[in-house]
Write an enzyme that holds these catalytic residues in place. Structure first.
Site, PDB file in Angstrom:
ATOM      1  N   ASP A  20      38.744  41.632  34.748  1.00  0.00           N
ATOM      2  CA  ASP A  20      38.337  42.767  35.577  1.00  0.00           C
ATOM      3  C   ASP A  20      37.392  42.270  36.665  1.00  0.00           C
ATOM      4  O   ASP A  20      36.814  41.196  36.557  1.00  0.00           O
ATOM      5  CB  ASP A  20      37.619  43.799  34.693  1.00  0.00           C
ATOM      6  CG  ASP A  20      37.233  45.052  35.466  1.00  0.00           C
ATOM      7  OD1 ASP A  20      37.983  45.449  36.374  1.00  0.00           O
ATOM      8  OD2 ASP A  20      36.182  45.634  35.162  1.00  0.00           O
ATOM      9  N   SER A  21      37.226  43.078  37.697  1.00  0.00           N
ATOM     10  CA  SER A  21      36.259  42.739  38.748  1.00  0.00           C
ATOM     11  C   SER A  21      34.829  42.759  38.219  1.00  0.00           C
ATOM     12  O   SER A  21      33.964  42.079  38.732  1.00  0.00           O
ATOM     13  CB  SER A  21      36.378  43.731  39.899  1.00  0.00           C
ATOM     14  OG  SER A  21      36.135  45.043  39.430  1.00  0.00           O
ATOM     15  N   CYS A  83      41.735  45.905  35.758  1.00  0.00           N
ATOM     16  CA  CYS A  83      41.154  46.508  36.960  1.00  0.00           C
ATOM     17  C   CYS A  83      42.295  47.162  37.732  1.00  0.00           C
ATOM     18  O   CYS A  83      43.305  46.505  38.032  1.00  0.00           O
ATOM     19  CB  CYS A  83      40.508  45.396  37.778  1.00  0.00           C
ATOM     20  SG  CYS A  83      40.010  45.863  39.432  1.00  0.00           S
ATOM     21  N   GLU A 166      27.641  52.831  37.623  1.00  0.00           N
ATOM     22  CA  GLU A 166      26.911  51.572  37.441  1.00  0.00           C
ATOM     23  C   GLU A 166      25.398  51.775  37.557  1.00  0.00           C
ATOM     24  O   GLU A 166      24.618  50.995  37.013  1.00  0.00           O
ATOM     25  CB  GLU A 166      27.379  50.527  38.469  1.00  0.00           C
ATOM     26  CG  GLU A 166      28.838  50.171  38.283  1.00  0.00           C
ATOM     27  CD  GLU A 166      29.104  48.687  38.319  1.00  0.00           C
ATOM     28  OE1 GLU A 166      28.357  47.967  38.977  1.00  0.00           O
ATOM     29  OE2 GLU A 166      30.078  48.257  37.659  1.00  0.00           O
ATOM     30  N   CYS A 199      40.748  54.207  37.831  1.00  0.00           N
ATOM     31  CA  CYS A 199      39.741  53.136  37.865  1.00  0.00           C
ATOM     32  C   CYS A 199      39.132  53.090  36.473  1.00  0.00           C
ATOM     33  O   CYS A 199      38.838  54.140  35.894  1.00  0.00           O
ATOM     34  CB  CYS A 199      38.681  53.434  38.917  1.00  0.00           C
ATOM     35  SG  CYS A 199      37.263  52.310  38.873  1.00  0.00           S
ATOM     36  N   HIS A 201      36.343  52.533  35.391  1.00  0.00           N
ATOM     37  CA  HIS A 201      35.015  53.118  35.206  1.00  0.00           C
ATOM     38  C   HIS A 201      35.086  54.619  34.873  1.00  0.00           C
ATOM     39  O   HIS A 201      34.210  55.156  34.214  1.00  0.00           O
ATOM     40  CB  HIS A 201      34.186  52.994  36.488  1.00  0.00           C
ATOM     41  CG  HIS A 201      33.549  51.657  36.697  1.00  0.00           C
ATOM     42  ND1 HIS A 201      34.273  50.504  36.832  1.00  0.00           N
ATOM     43  CD2 HIS A 201      32.246  51.292  36.801  1.00  0.00           C
ATOM     44  CE1 HIS A 201      33.437  49.497  37.024  1.00  0.00           C
ATOM     45  NE2 HIS A 201      32.210  49.937  37.007  1.00  0.00           N
TER      46      HIS A 201
END
Lengths: 310, 310
Positions: A20-21, A83, A166, A199, A201
């Site tokens: 993942d990024s 990702c 984040e 995504c 997240h």
């Protein structure tokens, strides 16, 4: 650092690699572990170069290829590009570069889960929220239309959401609600049947998203479908590890620690920058405490690739 | 790409190099150009690896050193680290690595402008908003206390602001207002005399910030002070280019295009990823249209550094 010494004894013992990024892909690790607690997982988060969502296909593809080259000595039995941006931009090209590896992404599973969620007689309208790069790639539109040519897909770039998460903001923060309301309004105007969280997240925000879109909209998280697909893929090939392990654990004497503690026993993490956010975000995405990751700088990735080319 | 061919004929003709994690440093370019329209400026934005604000000192220092190594063939007469995070984390170390280059950052000028803005008899309370990494480094606290030991400095990490700006949101967006209100509230509770905008992106939000903090708080943008310092530094050493140029321009016949069009004549831009955001953000930060940048990949930076080391 030398990875070769970690090569597994048998093919079934080989790990699943998840890359993942950053750390959002840990939601995919969680979904994999929930379905296959006996599997070893190697996680790679490109924290020195994140986010990928605002970068070009050429750059993202190159970053992903460097990472897979670096992890090849693990001889993974499967690689998950966890990702969405990297799946959308790089999957096809990466499969050509590594024809001997089994590699899947998260876009196709997410698209399939959304199409599966359509109810008969309903307008096939599907909303997708994702990064700028994923939206620009049209990967979700193409994947959904491929499965359901009559579908109408409404995509919306929602670049702030990653940063809101984040930063560690909670669901009751008025800014989180306002941000989601702004992003979702034009999608909800089109009365979708399903909404894809494009995504890794975004599942963190799922309860609030479900509240805002209402019960008539199925909220799709591609991590679950992706993990299910990987399990089926490995099962079909007889590559699952130690199939009796689950049963063994279920008769574990009461009072022993749960099987996912310590995480070190099944999960090994690598990052390109030793972010102080790692501990907070890892436990947020994975739901358990994770051992400190190994740090591999972008230079090491580049040097490794160059050395292999010589 | 070869840079050596671009080496200037005389020391005064050498360019000023301005580097940043992305495009926010163009606010510093604008401030430099406003004071020294005759100077050539080379701008480098590390768009493939941005943002720096969530990354570690070791990683950020290494990225900055790679960039300066790459730009050394320009033989710049001055280097400005126009990124607050990079100034806070890397300036000291970078000066040691390049003892022959004249290098300044934006933290010390910002701190000085804030201390200068304090009025006699006032409580010396200074607020600073910046990235997580800048706040963690305590660079502003140390720089302000060095100039004014009695100062009380209240720093606050405001990581969403960069992304709010990069998304292109306008000042009348309710989310922008809410975000600033949330971040500024705990600082305003302490009744500061000055507020430092500790990130080169933030001046875009200045009108709204000024409205929210009220007239009694001086809002400090370090770009202006930084540019003034560079001008004085070059003037003291007799290094300004073509000192008669300003006067010449002031008697320019009416009807001719303004001196900052085309920008190509004085500004040359490099980026590590050819972001589609470049045109939008460059014109937002600089106020003029900028020619497409040259793209230098992170691998080229690394290879260049390795080649020099051999």
């Amino acid at each position: 650092m030398k990875l070769g010494s970690d090569v597994p004894m048998t093919r079934n013992d080989a790990p699943i690699v998840v890359l993942d990024s950053g750390l959002g892909g840990l939601t995919v690790v969680q979904a994999l572990h929930a379905r296959m607690p006996q599997e070893r997982i190697v996680y790679f988060g490109d924290t020195a170069r994140l986010p990928y969502g605002s970068k070009t296909p050429a750059t993202v593809t190159h970053f992903v290829e460097q990472i897979i080259h670096y992890l090849e000595p693990f001889q993974p039995k499967h690689v998950v590009i966890a990702c969405n941006t990297a799946s959308a931009l790089a999957l096809e090209s990466v499969r050509e570069t590594f024809p001997d590896l089994s590699i899947t992404g998260v876009v196709e599973p997410g698209a399939r889960a959304a199409v599966d969620a359509l109810r008969p007689g309903e307008e096939p309208v599907i909303g997708v929220i994702a990064t700028e790069a994923t939206v620009r790639s049209r990967a979700y539109v193409l994947a959904i239309e491929d499965l359901c040519p009559s579908a109408r897909v409404i995509t919306r770039a929602t670049p702030l959401l990653v940063h809101v998460i984040e930063e560690g903001r909670e669901l009751d923060d008025p800014l989180v609600r306002l941000c989601l309301q702004q992003y979702l309004a034009p999608i909800l105007d089109r009365r979708p049947s399903a909404l894809v969280l494009g995504c890794t997240h975004y599942p963190i925000l799922r309860p609030l998203i479900c509240e805002l879109v209402g019960k008539q909209v199925s909220v799709i998280d591609s991590a679950a479908q992706c993990a299910q697909d990987v399990r089926e893929h490995l099962a079909e090939r007889g590559l699952l590890r130690d199939a009796g392990y689950d049963m063994l654990e279920s008769i574990r004497p009461a009072g022993l620690p749960p099987i996912d503690a310590p995480a070190e026993s099944w999960l090994q993490c690598y990052v390109t920058d030793d972010s102080p956010r790692f501990a907070m975000l890892a436990s947020r995405f994975l739901g358990i405490t994770v051992a400190p990751p190994e740090v591999v700088s972008p230079d090491e990735l580049f040097a490794n690739l160059t050395a292999q080319a010589l």
